[in-house]
Structures are given as structure tokens and as C-alpha cells.
Design an enzyme around this catalytic site. Structure first.
Site, short mmCIF file in Angstrom:
data_model
loop_
_atom_site.label_atom_id
_atom_site.label_comp_id
_atom_site.label_asym_id
_atom_site.label_seq_id
_atom_site.Cartn_x
_atom_site.Cartn_y
_atom_site.Cartn_z
N GLU A 56 -21.08 -87.68 -9.09
CA GLU A 56 -20.84 -87.55 -7.66
C GLU A 56 -21.43 -86.25 -7.11
O GLU A 56 -21.33 -85.21 -7.76
CB GLU A 56 -19.32 -87.57 -7.38
CG GLU A 56 -18.66 -88.87 -7.80
CD GLU A 56 -17.16 -88.92 -7.53
OE1 GLU A 56 -16.61 -87.94 -6.96
OE2 GLU A 56 -16.53 -89.92 -7.90
N ASP A 70 -14.88 -94.24 -13.17
CA ASP A 70 -13.69 -93.43 -13.46
C ASP A 70 -12.48 -93.93 -12.67
O ASP A 70 -11.38 -93.41 -12.81
CB ASP A 70 -13.95 -91.93 -13.25
CG ASP A 70 -14.38 -91.60 -11.83
OD1 ASP A 70 -14.52 -92.52 -11.00
OD2 ASP A 70 -14.57 -90.39 -11.55
N SER A 71 -12.69 -95.01 -11.89
CA SER A 71 -11.56 -95.72 -11.28
C SER A 71 -10.68 -96.32 -12.38
O SER A 71 -9.57 -96.78 -12.09
CB SER A 71 -12.06 -96.81 -10.33
OG SER A 71 -13.05 -97.60 -10.94
N GLU A 127 -20.30 -94.55 -0.65
CA GLU A 127 -18.93 -95.08 -0.52
C GLU A 127 -18.32 -94.73 0.82
O GLU A 127 -18.33 -93.58 1.25
CB GLU A 127 -18.08 -94.51 -1.68
CG GLU A 127 -16.63 -95.02 -1.65
CD GLU A 127 -15.88 -94.78 -2.95
OE1 GLU A 127 -16.50 -94.37 -3.97
OE2 GLU A 127 -14.66 -95.03 -2.96
N ASP A 164 -19.47 -93.54 -15.51
CA ASP A 164 -19.16 -92.35 -14.71
C ASP A 164 -18.94 -91.13 -15.58
O ASP A 164 -18.18 -91.20 -16.57
CB ASP A 164 -17.87 -92.58 -13.90
CG ASP A 164 -18.14 -92.99 -12.47
OD1 ASP A 164 -19.22 -92.67 -11.94
OD2 ASP A 164 -17.26 -93.64 -11.88
O1 KIV Z 1 -15.24 -95.34 -10.21
C1 KIV Z 1 -15.62 -96.28 -9.51
O2 KIV Z 1 -15.13 -97.41 -9.60
C2 KIV Z 1 -16.68 -96.03 -8.53
C3 KIV Z 1 -17.01 -97.13 -7.57
C4 KIV Z 1 -15.96 -97.23 -6.55
C5 KIV Z 1 -18.34 -96.96 -6.99
O3 KIV Z 1 -17.23 -94.98 -8.51
#
Ligand code: KIV
Length: 270
Positions: free
Chosen positions: A121, A50-51, A188, A89
């Protein structure tokens, strides 16, 4: 569905079996073109993180991205990938409130994108959601430590679990996720010593980002390791390229060529 017999696909079982035998490499991807290169580079797992909310859409946090948007990114990645395991995610708000909603969200991701697993998460707070998703046969990856969807609760992106109480909760959550049956765990931005302790005390592989060298694997955001996000330089990040400079230089040269009528030349026309 056509199956390419020459390429041995990575499965959640492959990832599990790598603990203690071989380090696991994971990168994020959000689109077809980059996912194709990441897969060709021999990565074990691709996270449609979700980044995407930050690096693709330009939001300050991961909170705004929607389930539909995550599915769109995941579909593009899945179309590109021949070997790596693809994990997606579950975005903020799609799994925390109630287990049925969590399952519905995970089912949409699996059905509509063709991905192989979901990540979410948290620990104890989302136990029921994890159980419900796992009971439906969907593999789950956990994520503890600096969980970006809780940024407004944390108030800062600093290292988590430096204090004993938070470290103990993280260890408890890791044991819980292990016992529930998640296939691996992202940790993380936590102290390396704590990440080592967790890694040595759970049966599932741990994958670290800013969590030191003792995790069973490592993950980075692909735009960060390629040097595209030029203002983001946390201590844990290793930049393998400086694509921000390379791309802006290329654009400058193109602009110059167009202005000076150096492009297209004789061989670049019909
Ligand atoms: O969303 C993401 O990129 C992540 C990584 C930083 C593990 O959760």
C-alpha cells in the site's frame, strides 16, 4: 516441478496485456478449499489479502496479521491454484520502515509460498521499498485510495480522495507507481470519476474495489461476495450468495438430526 501443459497460467504479463482488451477479475482467497473453487471458476488473479486479518482471524483491522501468517495463507492458496496469478499482501510493518526489510519480506513470501507477486500500500512514501523489491525481480502490485493499513491515520473507512488535494496526490502516486514499473494498481473506495481519470492516464491496469466501472478490473473479498460476512454490506459490494444463512441453516438441521437420532441412518454406517 511438474507443469500442467493443458492449463495456460496467467502471468503478470497477461494481466498487463489485458488493459484495454479485456476486464480483469480478481478475488481474495486465504485457504486451499476456497482457492480451488475460485480458480476453477475462471478467475484471472487471486489476492491473498491481508483482509485475512479480518475475515479469517476476526481482527477489527488488517494491522495485526504477521508475515508468517500471510505466508501460511499464501502456501495454502498456491497449493490449490492451477491457472490464476497469485499475489500476496505484504503485511503492515514489513515494508514501510526500510527498503532492505521490504525486500527481505517480499523474498520470504516468494520463496516460502511460491506466489507470483506481492502487493503493498502507498505511493511516494514507499517508493524506495518498491524499487528495491522490483530490482530483485519480484513483481509488485500497488494499492492507493483507502489503504486499510493506514486506518488509524484516516480515522474512518469512508470514501477517499473526494477533495482536490487528496485526488491530486493519488494521481501523482499512480503516475509514480506506473513509472517505477509496478504491473498493476488496486484503487480502493475512491470516486468513480477519479478512478476513470487514473485508468485513462496510466499504462498499467487498474483494479478497483468501490472505485466504479471504468477500472481495468474489479476485486472483491471472497467472503463478502459469497455473503459469509453478513454484517458487512457496503454500497460497492455485490453479494452473489447468502452463505451465512445457508451455512447456519445447514448447521441447525444437522444439530436437529443429531439430537433426534436421525443421523447417521442405515446407509450412513458400517
Ligand atoms: O486485503 C485485501 O483484501 C485487499 C483488497 C480489498 C484489495 O487489499
Amino acid at each position: 516441478m511438474s507443469v500442467n501443459k493443458e492449463i495456460k497460467r496467467i502471468t503478470t504479463e497477461t494481466i498487463r496485456s489485458m488493459k484495454g482488451a479485456e476486464k480483469i477479475s480478481m478475488l481474495t482467497s486465504y485457504d486451499f478449499t476456497i482457492a480451488q473453487m475460485v480458480d476453477a471458476g475462471g478467475i484471472d488473479a487471486i489476492l491473498v489479502g491481508d483482509s485475512a486479518s479480518n475475515v479469517m482471524a476476526g481482527h477489527e483491522t488488517t494491522l495485526p496479521i504477521t508475515l508468517d501468517q500471510m505466508i501460511y495463507h499464501a502456501q495454502s492458496v498456491v497449493r490449490a491454484v492451477k491457472r490464476a496469478l497469485v499475489i500476496v499482501d505484504l503485511p503492515f510493518g514489513t515494508y514501510q520502515s526500510d527498503p532492505q526489510r521490504a525486500l527481505d519480506s517480499a523474498v520470504r513470501i516468494m520463496k516460502e509460498s511460491g506466489a507470483h507477486a506481492v502487493k503493498l500500500e502507498g505511493g511516494l512514501e514507499v517508493e524506495k521499498s518498491i524499487k528495491k523489491i522490483l530490482n530483485a525481480g519480484i513483481p509488485v502490485m500497488g494499492h492507493l485510495g483507502l489503504t486499510p493499513q493506514s486506518i488509524y491515520q484516516f480515522g474512518t473507512y469512508k470514501v477517499r480522495a473526494k477533495e482536490e488535494e487528496e485526488a491530486a496526490k493519488l494521481m501523482d502516486d499512480a503516475h509514480l507507481l506506473d513509472s517505477l514499473g509496478v504491473f498493476s494498481l488496486v484503487m480502493e473506495k475512491i470516486p468513480a470519476a477519479l478512478a476513470q481519470k487514473v485508468t485513462e492516464n496510466v499504462s498499467i491496469p487498474t483494479i478497483g474495489i468501490g472505485a466504479g466501472p471504468h477500472c481495468d478490473g474489479q476485486v472483491l473479498v471472497v467472503h463478502d461476495m459469497l455473503g459469509m460476512t453478513h454484517e458487512f454490506k457496503p454500497k460497492f459490494l455485490r453479494q452473489y450468495l447468502n452463505l451465512y444463512d445457508d451455512i447456519t441453516d445447514a448447521v441447525k438441521r444437522y444439530v436437529e438430526d443429531v439430537k433426534n437420532v436421525n443421523f447417521p441412518n442405515e446407509s450412513e454406517q458400517y
